[in-house]
Motif scaffolding. Structure first.
Motif, PDB file in Angstrom:
ATOM      1  N   GLY A 130     -18.372  43.744  12.554  1.00 25.35           N
ATOM      2  CA  GLY A 130     -18.094  42.892  11.403  1.00 25.35           C
ATOM      3  C   GLY A 130     -17.503  43.664  10.234  1.00 25.35           C
ATOM      4  O   GLY A 130     -16.602  43.173   9.541  1.00 25.35           O
ATOM      5  N   SER A 131     -17.984  44.877  10.000  1.00 23.48           N
ATOM      6  CA  SER A 131     -17.445  45.696   8.917  1.00 23.48           C
ATOM      7  C   SER A 131     -16.023  46.136   9.216  1.00 23.48           C
ATOM      8  O   SER A 131     -15.170  46.170   8.313  1.00 23.48           O
ATOM      9  CB  SER A 131     -18.331  46.920   8.690  1.00 23.48           C
ATOM     10  OG  SER A 131     -19.594  46.522   8.248  1.00 23.48           O
ATOM     11  N   ILE A 132     -15.761  46.467  10.467  1.00 21.32           N
ATOM     12  CA  ILE A 132     -14.387  46.806  10.857  1.00 21.32           C
ATOM     13  C   ILE A 132     -13.478  45.602  10.651  1.00 21.32           C
ATOM     14  O   ILE A 132     -12.364  45.725  10.128  1.00 21.32           O
ATOM     15  CB  ILE A 132     -14.342  47.304  12.318  1.00 21.32           C
ATOM     16  CG1 ILE A 132     -15.005  48.675  12.431  1.00 21.32           C
ATOM     17  CG2 ILE A 132     -12.922  47.362  12.845  1.00 21.32           C
ATOM     18  CD1 ILE A 132     -15.243  49.143  13.851  1.00 21.32           C
ATOM     19  N   GLY A 133     -13.957  44.433  11.029  1.00 25.25           N
ATOM     20  CA  GLY A 133     -13.174  43.217  10.823  1.00 25.25           C
ATOM     21  C   GLY A 133     -12.900  42.954   9.349  1.00 25.25           C
ATOM     22  O   GLY A 133     -11.792  42.557   8.970  1.00 25.25           O
ATOM     23  N   ALA A 134     -13.899  43.176   8.494  1.00 26.91           N
ATOM     24  CA  ALA A 134     -13.707  42.972   7.059  1.00 26.91           C
ATOM     25  C   ALA A 134     -12.682  43.944   6.498  1.00 26.91           C
ATOM     26  O   ALA A 134     -11.843  43.573   5.666  1.00 26.91           O
ATOM     27  CB  ALA A 134     -15.035  43.131   6.328  1.00 26.91           C
ATOM     28  N   LEU A 135     -12.726  45.192   6.950  1.00 27.62           N
ATOM     29  CA  LEU A 135     -11.748  46.170   6.468  1.00 27.62           C
ATOM     30  C   LEU A 135     -10.341  45.844   6.949  1.00 27.62           C
ATOM     31  O   LEU A 135      -9.373  45.955   6.187  1.00 27.62           O
ATOM     32  CB  LEU A 135     -12.149  47.578   6.914  1.00 27.62           C
ATOM     33  CG  LEU A 135     -13.299  48.214   6.154  1.00 27.62           C
ATOM     34  CD1 LEU A 135     -13.724  49.507   6.819  1.00 27.62           C
ATOM     35  CD2 LEU A 135     -12.906  48.459   4.713  1.00 27.62           C
ATOM     36  N   VAL A 136     -10.217  45.437   8.205  1.00 24.71           N
ATOM     37  CA  VAL A 136      -8.892  45.117   8.747  1.00 24.71           C
ATOM     38  C   VAL A 136      -8.314  43.884   8.052  1.00 24.71           C
ATOM     39  O   VAL A 136      -7.135  43.852   7.692  1.00 24.71           O
ATOM     40  CB  VAL A 136      -8.971  44.920  10.278  1.00 24.71           C
ATOM     41  CG1 VAL A 136      -7.694  44.331  10.827  1.00 24.71           C
ATOM     42  CG2 VAL A 136      -9.281  46.246  10.966  1.00 24.71           C
ATOM     43  N   LEU A 137      -9.146  42.865   7.851  1.00 23.09           N
ATOM     44  CA  LEU A 137      -8.661  41.641   7.211  1.00 23.09           C
ATOM     45  C   LEU A 137      -8.340  41.833   5.734  1.00 23.09           C
ATOM     46  O   LEU A 137      -7.534  41.096   5.173  1.00 23.09           O
ATOM     47  CB  LEU A 137      -9.677  40.523   7.380  1.00 23.09           C
ATOM     48  CG  LEU A 137      -9.830  39.980   8.794  1.00 23.09           C
ATOM     49  CD1 LEU A 137     -10.950  38.963   8.857  1.00 23.09           C
ATOM     50  CD2 LEU A 137      -8.530  39.360   9.267  1.00 23.09           C
ATOM     51  N   SER A 138      -8.958  42.790   5.074  1.00 24.00           N
ATOM     52  CA  SER A 138      -8.673  43.016   3.662  1.00 24.00           C
ATOM     53  C   SER A 138      -7.494  43.953   3.451  1.00 24.00           C
ATOM     54  O   SER A 138      -7.131  44.219   2.299  1.00 24.00           O
ATOM     55  CB  SER A 138      -9.908  43.577   2.969  1.00 24.00           C
ATOM     56  OG  SER A 138     -10.231  44.839   3.500  1.00 24.00           O
ATOM     57  N   GLY A 139      -6.887  44.431   4.508  1.00 20.64           N
ATOM     58  CA  GLY A 139      -5.748  45.337   4.370  1.00 20.64           C
ATOM     59  C   GLY A 139      -4.585  44.723   3.626  1.00 20.64           C
ATOM     60  O   GLY A 139      -3.975  45.368   2.768  1.00 20.64           O
ATOM     61  N   ASP A 140      -4.236  43.474   3.912  1.00 22.92           N
ATOM     62  CA  ASP A 140      -3.130  42.813   3.222  1.00 22.92           C
ATOM     63  C   ASP A 140      -3.442  42.588   1.745  1.00 22.92           C
ATOM     64  O   ASP A 140      -2.560  42.676   0.896  1.00 22.92           O
ATOM     65  CB  ASP A 140      -2.806  41.479   3.892  1.00 22.92           C
ATOM     66  CG  ASP A 140      -2.135  41.660   5.241  1.00 22.92           C
ATOM     67  OD1 ASP A 140      -1.562  42.743   5.470  1.00 22.92           O
ATOM     68  OD2 ASP A 140      -2.202  40.732   6.063  1.00 22.92           O
ATOM     69  N   PHE A 141      -4.687  42.277   1.438  1.00 23.11           N
ATOM     70  CA  PHE A 141      -5.084  42.073   0.044  1.00 23.11           C
ATOM     71  C   PHE A 141      -4.947  43.359  -0.757  1.00 23.11           C
ATOM     72  O   PHE A 141      -4.530  43.343  -1.913  1.00 23.11           O
ATOM     73  CB  PHE A 141      -6.528  41.565  -0.008  1.00 23.11           C
ATOM     74  CG  PHE A 141      -7.082  41.443  -1.389  1.00 23.11           C
ATOM     75  CD1 PHE A 141      -6.698  40.400  -2.210  1.00 23.11           C
ATOM     76  CD2 PHE A 141      -7.992  42.369  -1.875  1.00 23.11           C
ATOM     77  CE1 PHE A 141      -7.211  40.287  -3.501  1.00 23.11           C
ATOM     78  CE2 PHE A 141      -8.511  42.258  -3.149  1.00 23.11           C
ATOM     79  CZ  PHE A 141      -8.113  41.216  -3.970  1.00 23.11           C
TER      80      PHE A 141
END
Length: 139
Positions: free
Chosen positions: A47-58
């Motif tokens: 889940g933390s990896i997913g949060a970091l990957v998804l926040s990359g564009d932001f």
């Protein structure tokens, strides 16, 4: 910086995956790691990896290049991992506080946005009140 944080989380996942089966106890029984805790830890890391990957564009915007964000996510993840293995109330409290303190700052990371600042302040006040109530209840 996001790549390094994801690499650290993947490395932590590999270490947890390679742990021997069975139950392990640390710090005089304050932390217990069993098979279910390992599963939950791997799920948390994912889940933390997913949060970091998804926040990359932001975080790619020039005004939002915050190097603190991945560090705060790593600290929060550490608190979550402590929370999963806690077998003692003080260990549970330490994990909860480590997770929450990092997430207070993450909620208010966009300093120029009024809503972000308000969210961080509200989250901090709510956490401080609940922490105070929790510590007063132990006396």
């Amino acid at each position: 910086m996001l790549r390094y944080a994801v690499a650290i989380l993947i490395l932590a996942g590999i270490v947890i995956w390679e742990m021997p089966d069975g139950k392990a106890v640390a710090f005089n029984g304050s932390f217990v790691i069993d098979d279910f805790a390992r599963f939950l830890k791997l799920l948390t890391l994912l889940g933390s990896i997913g949060a970091l990957v998804l926040s990359g564009d932001f975080l790619k915007a020039p005004d939002r290049r915050n190097f603190e964000y991945p560090v705060l996510i790593l600290l929060s993840t550490t608190g979550m991992l402590m929370l999963i293995s806690a077998a003692d109330l003080i260990a549970l409290y330490l994990g909860l506080e480590l997770m929450s303190l990092a997430l207070y700052v993450v909620a208010a990371i966009d300093r120029d946005n009024l809503r972000s600042t308000e969210a961080g302040l509200k989250y901090f006040v709510l956490g401080a009140l609940s922490s105070a109530c929790c510590s007063m209840g132990r006396r």
